[in-house]
Design an enzyme around this catalytic site. Structure first.
Site, PDB file in Angstrom:
ATOM      1  N   ILE A 146       0.833  -1.199   0.000  1.00  0.00           N
ATOM      2  CA  ILE A 146       0.000   0.000   0.000  1.00  0.00           C
ATOM      3  C   ILE A 146       0.869   1.249   0.000  1.00  0.00           C
ATOM      4  O   ILE A 146       0.415   2.327  -0.396  1.00  0.00           O
ATOM      5  CB  ILE A 146      -0.967   0.034   1.195  1.00  0.00           C
ATOM      6  N   ASP A 147       2.138   1.126   0.427  1.00  0.00           N
ATOM      7  CA  ASP A 147       3.021   2.293   0.491  1.00  0.00           C
ATOM      8  C   ASP A 147       3.420   2.802  -0.887  1.00  0.00           C
ATOM      9  O   ASP A 147       3.919   3.924  -1.006  1.00  0.00           O
ATOM     10  CB  ASP A 147       4.277   1.959   1.297  1.00  0.00           C
ATOM     11  N   GLY A 194       2.528   5.439   5.724  1.00  0.00           N
ATOM     12  CA  GLY A 194       3.552   5.996   4.853  1.00  0.00           C
ATOM     13  C   GLY A 194       4.780   6.329   5.672  1.00  0.00           C
ATOM     14  O   GLY A 194       4.876   7.411   6.238  1.00  0.00           O
ATOM     15  N   ARG A 195       5.702   5.393   5.753  1.00  0.00           N
ATOM     16  CA  ARG A 195       6.871   5.536   6.626  1.00  0.00           C
ATOM     17  C   ARG A 195       7.866   6.562   6.094  1.00  0.00           C
ATOM     18  O   ARG A 195       8.266   7.486   6.778  1.00  0.00           O
ATOM     19  CB  ARG A 195       7.558   4.179   6.788  1.00  0.00           C
ATOM     20  N   GLU A 250       2.191   9.145   8.566  1.00  0.00           N
ATOM     21  CA  GLU A 250       2.795   8.726   9.831  1.00  0.00           C
ATOM     22  C   GLU A 250       4.302   8.969   9.869  1.00  0.00           C
ATOM     23  O   GLU A 250       4.903   9.065  10.943  1.00  0.00           O
ATOM     24  CB  GLU A 250       2.521   7.246  10.078  1.00  0.00           C
ATOM     25  N   TYR A 300      -5.432  -0.035  10.066  1.00  0.00           N
ATOM     26  CA  TYR A 300      -5.778  -1.199   9.257  1.00  0.00           C
ATOM     27  C   TYR A 300      -7.011  -0.968   8.381  1.00  0.00           C
ATOM     28  O   TYR A 300      -7.217  -1.679   7.393  1.00  0.00           O
ATOM     29  CB  TYR A 300      -6.043  -2.408  10.153  1.00  0.00           C
ATOM     30  N   GLN A 302      -7.632   1.331   6.323  1.00  0.00           N
ATOM     31  CA  GLN A 302      -7.298   1.767   4.966  1.00  0.00           C
ATOM     32  C   GLN A 302      -6.840   0.606   4.091  1.00  0.00           C
ATOM     33  O   GLN A 302      -7.117   0.578   2.895  1.00  0.00           O
ATOM     34  CB  GLN A 302      -6.219   2.852   5.021  1.00  0.00           C
TER      35      GLN A 302
END
Length: 423
Positions: A146-147, A194-195, A250, A300, A302
């Site tokens: 997802i990222d 999104g790290r 995030e 979770y 999303q």
């Protein structure tokens, strides 16, 4: 003499799951069935690579056709996923010897690993160990995250559905805030995943069609957070429109690399556990301006939101599972099928490939041309990129008012080796 049986295949899911990862599984399973002379059985690892280490192999042939078809509309990892990083072969040879032992026992010669960057690293290592240990394997990585941060692919399966969910949720929440802001909440913050890369947060920008529409502020990991400038923007927005909606990744961090939401704990891949950004931002705003606020964490929700998945995402997820098997059947090894964008309007794409040794452990950030001049929004170029990825509604079937999702039986193949409790 009877012909030797066709070798078998191993498929597994790894890392954080998505709304459409099971569609990739269906692509692998259905395509493998087209090559009975080359692929005998397809086994799935129960809980990712751990299923191979523990010899917990799900016999997919014992699942019903309806269940396999149901994978197309069921979120999360139907076979169980894991966060488990294989060490280098020279660091822990026992892991690799165990894998080969299990694969030999079950005549497995094809390895399909469905995951992100860390999973690409695992797949690359597996592609090498067979030759080093005298048991040739063909390992193909099936991308998902997802990222949206895998290199060499235009986008990643799983991202389009998250992008759709986040843009939709932002727009709906904004209607709520707008209706109440005269006498109640003036600031709403949605924290998304999104790290290091702000793709998910950026997709929320699709919810806005004018300056007055939310999100008014997007916070990206790639753009350094400046508290004073941020607070000034919040105040300006509230005074101008009556409310302010913020979407925050995030991984938002200051210029010196300090994460606003970091912690001291790490996951199995060694990543710092993130979370808590939204309440922190809310408190900063409250102390500075006194505005009443609400915040939410998509978390979770999303990545599991199959009820509003993107049709584009679904088709791409299935196609890359299909492409992985076709690559193996063509004798390829250590590759990842990719999505190659041909055009934006009309949206067209095709399948390409990328070598795993260049994909593994690499991250693709949003380009600077996707960020607005002030760093709080997205550009038209970014909109042209994001828009096709959320198109189409791939609704699941509903039963009693809720989506009907499948749960697999997960019958395990009989074990052929002595018990090994190291994993």
């Amino acid at each position: 003499m009877p012909a030797d049986p066709a070798p078998n295949a191993f498929y597994a899911q790894s890392g954080g799951v998505t709304a459409v990862i099971n569609a990739s599984a269906a692509g692998v399973i259905n395509t493998a069935a087209l090559f009975p002379e080359k692929i005998g059985q397809v086994y799935a690892g129960q809980n990712g690579i751990l299923g191979a280490l523990r010899e917990e192999l799900i016999d997919i042939s014992r699942e019903s056709e309806a269940s396999i078809q149901g994978l197309m509309t069921t979120p999360s990892g139907a076979f169980g996923s894991c966060r488990y990083k294989l060490k280098g072969i020279d660091e822990n040879r026992a892991e690799y010897e165990r894998l080969i032992e299990v694969f030999k026992a079950h005549n497995i010669r094809y390895f399909f690993y469905n995951g992100g960057g860390d999973s690409a690293d695992t797949c690359q290592k597996v592609s090498e160990i067979g030759e080093r240990l005298g048991f040739p394997l063909q390992a193909i990585h099936v991308p998902k995250t997802i990222d949206n941060d895998l290199p060499f692919t235009d986008n990643c399966p799983g991202f389009g559905s998250v992008a759709k969910y986040v843009a939709l949720s932002t727009r709906e929440a904004a209607f709520d805030i707008a209706s109440m802001c005269a006498t109640s909440t003036k600031v709403f913050i949605l924290e998304v995943m999104g790290r290091h890369a702000g793709w998910i947060a950026g997709a929320a920008g699709l919810a806005s069609r004018s300056e007055a529409e939310a999100p008014h502020i997007i916070l990206f990991p790639e753009i350094a957070f400046e508290e004073e400038r941020f607070l000034a923007k919040v105040k300006e927005t509230v005074e101008k429109f009556g409310f302010c909606v913020i979407v925050a990744s995030e991984g938002t961090q200051t210029a010196d690399g300090q994460l606003l939401s970091g912690s001291t704990s790490r996951d199995a891949f060694g990543h710092v556990q993130l979370g808590g950004l939204a309440p922190k931002l809310a408190n900063i705003i409250k102390q500075a301006h006194g505005y009443k606020y609400h915040w939410a964490v998509a978390d979770y929700l999303q990545r599991a939101a199959r009820h509003i998945a993107s049709q584009t995402d679904l088709e791409q997820a299935y196609s890359l599972g299909e492409a992985a098997v076709n690559l193996a059947m063509a004798g390829k090894n250590a590759l990842m099928p990719t999505i190659v964008r041909v055009s934006d309007e009309p949206y067209e794409w095709k399948v390409g490939t990328a070598p795993l040794d260049e994909v593994a452990n690499q991250e693709k950030m949003m380009p600077r041309s996707f960020f607005s001049d002030d760093g709080y929004g997205i550009t038209e170029e970014a909109r042209r990129y994001f828009q096709p990825l959320i198109m189409g509604e791939a609704y699941p079937n509903y039963q009693d008012g809720l989506p009907h999702y499948v749960t697999l039986d997960r019958h395990l193949a009989p074990k052929k080796l002595p018990p090994d409790n190291r994993w």
